[in-house]
Scaffold this motif. Structure first.
Motif, short mmCIF file in Angstrom:
data_model
loop_
_atom_site.label_atom_id
_atom_site.label_comp_id
_atom_site.label_asym_id
_atom_site.label_seq_id
_atom_site.Cartn_x
_atom_site.Cartn_y
_atom_site.Cartn_z
N SER A 189 0.82 -1.21 0.00
CA SER A 189 0.00 0.00 0.00
C SER A 189 0.85 1.26 0.00
O SER A 189 0.46 2.29 -0.55
N ALA A 190 2.04 1.19 0.61
CA ALA A 190 2.91 2.36 0.67
C ALA A 190 3.41 2.75 -0.72
O ALA A 190 3.63 3.93 -1.00
N VAL A 191 3.56 1.76 -1.60
CA VAL A 191 4.04 2.02 -2.96
C VAL A 191 2.88 2.27 -3.93
O VAL A 191 2.90 3.20 -4.73
N ARG A 192 1.83 1.44 -3.81
CA ARG A 192 0.73 1.48 -4.78
C ARG A 192 -0.48 2.31 -4.32
O ARG A 192 -1.40 2.52 -5.08
N ARG A 193 -0.51 2.69 -3.06
CA ARG A 193 -1.62 3.45 -2.49
C ARG A 193 -2.94 2.68 -2.49
O ARG A 193 -4.02 3.27 -2.41
#
Length: 241
Positions: free
Chosen positions: A109-113
């Motif tokens: 989630s931190a990379v792809r949101r």
């Protein structure tokens, strides 16, 4: 991002261990292997241990996107509840797995949101199964003391059948990693590394002497190599895809 997660996992895992030691301080003083831990021995106050780690962890969490902040903060429910599980169930290792492997969701989630369930759920489950392997082996170090103190563990639940249980968990771990890698379109090197990781996991499961504390400790610590192999496979598998 890797630096943030490296520091964050170190700090939040440490905070979880501190909370665990805080709640278990009366138990730890009665167990030979844990009586010298900082809180149990009085070398560290609970306030110092928890606050310092959580505040630093919060600082790292705030560097991520809003979705990841909410997802990361929600893991605190598991962090604070896990230490109580050994008092009410023989499966505290399962709750530890749910807690320690939250980063499988948070990293994506931190990379792809957002979250891709086809990738992150098998990855998360693989971590839970892996935790059931290594922490069951770890728990065999304390099984005699645990019986006296009255706390529960999978080591006590499985007893002499431990190797059969952890073999099943190991197979489930590798299967989940295969599925996650396939859904993430990782290249062939990932599966080569995964084969090597499978060998390492099989070695520790089938050679561990569950009645020898020192050998359980050696096999437990060897999981750093399993993790390093899987990480290398993910990295190289992504670069080659």
């Amino acid at each position: 991002m890797m630096a943030l997660f490296g520091c964050g996992s170190f700090l939040v895992r440490g905070a979880g261990c501190t909370i665990n030691d805080l709640l278990d301080r009366d138990i730890d003083t009665k167990v030979e292997r844990t009586k010298s831990r900082p809180i149990a021995s009085g070398a560290l106050t609970p306030f110092q241990g928890v606050c310092a780690q959580l505040l630093l962890g919060l600082g790292i969490l705030l560097q991520l996107n809003d979705f990841s902040r909410i997802l990361g903060a929600s893991s605190l429910l598991l962090v604070f509840s896990y230490p109580l599980m050994k008092r009410i169930t023989f499966w505290p290792q399962a709750f530890l797995g749910l807690t320690f492997n939250w980063g499988a969701l948070l990293g994506w989630s931190a990379v792809r949101r957002t979250l891709d369930p086809a990738v992150v759920l098998p990855l998360y489950l693989s971590g839970v199964f892996w935790t059931l392997v290594y922490d069951t082996i770890y728990a065999h170090q304390d099984k005699q003391d645990d019986k006296i103190v009255g706390v529960k563990s999978t080591a006590l639940r499985f007893g002499d059948s431990t190797k059969y249980w952890v073999t099943g968990f190991g197979i489930s771990c590798i299967t989940s990693l295969v599925l996650s890698g396939f859904n993430a379109n990782l290249g062939l090197p990932y599966y080569v590394f995964l084969a090597a990781a499978s060998g390492q996991l099989a070695w520790q499961i089938w050679t561990v002497d569950i009645n020898s504390g020192p050998d359980c400790s050696i096999k437990f610590v060897s999981n750093k190599w399993f993790g390093a192999i899987v990480f290398s496979g993910i990295l190289i598998g992504r670069l080659s895809s």
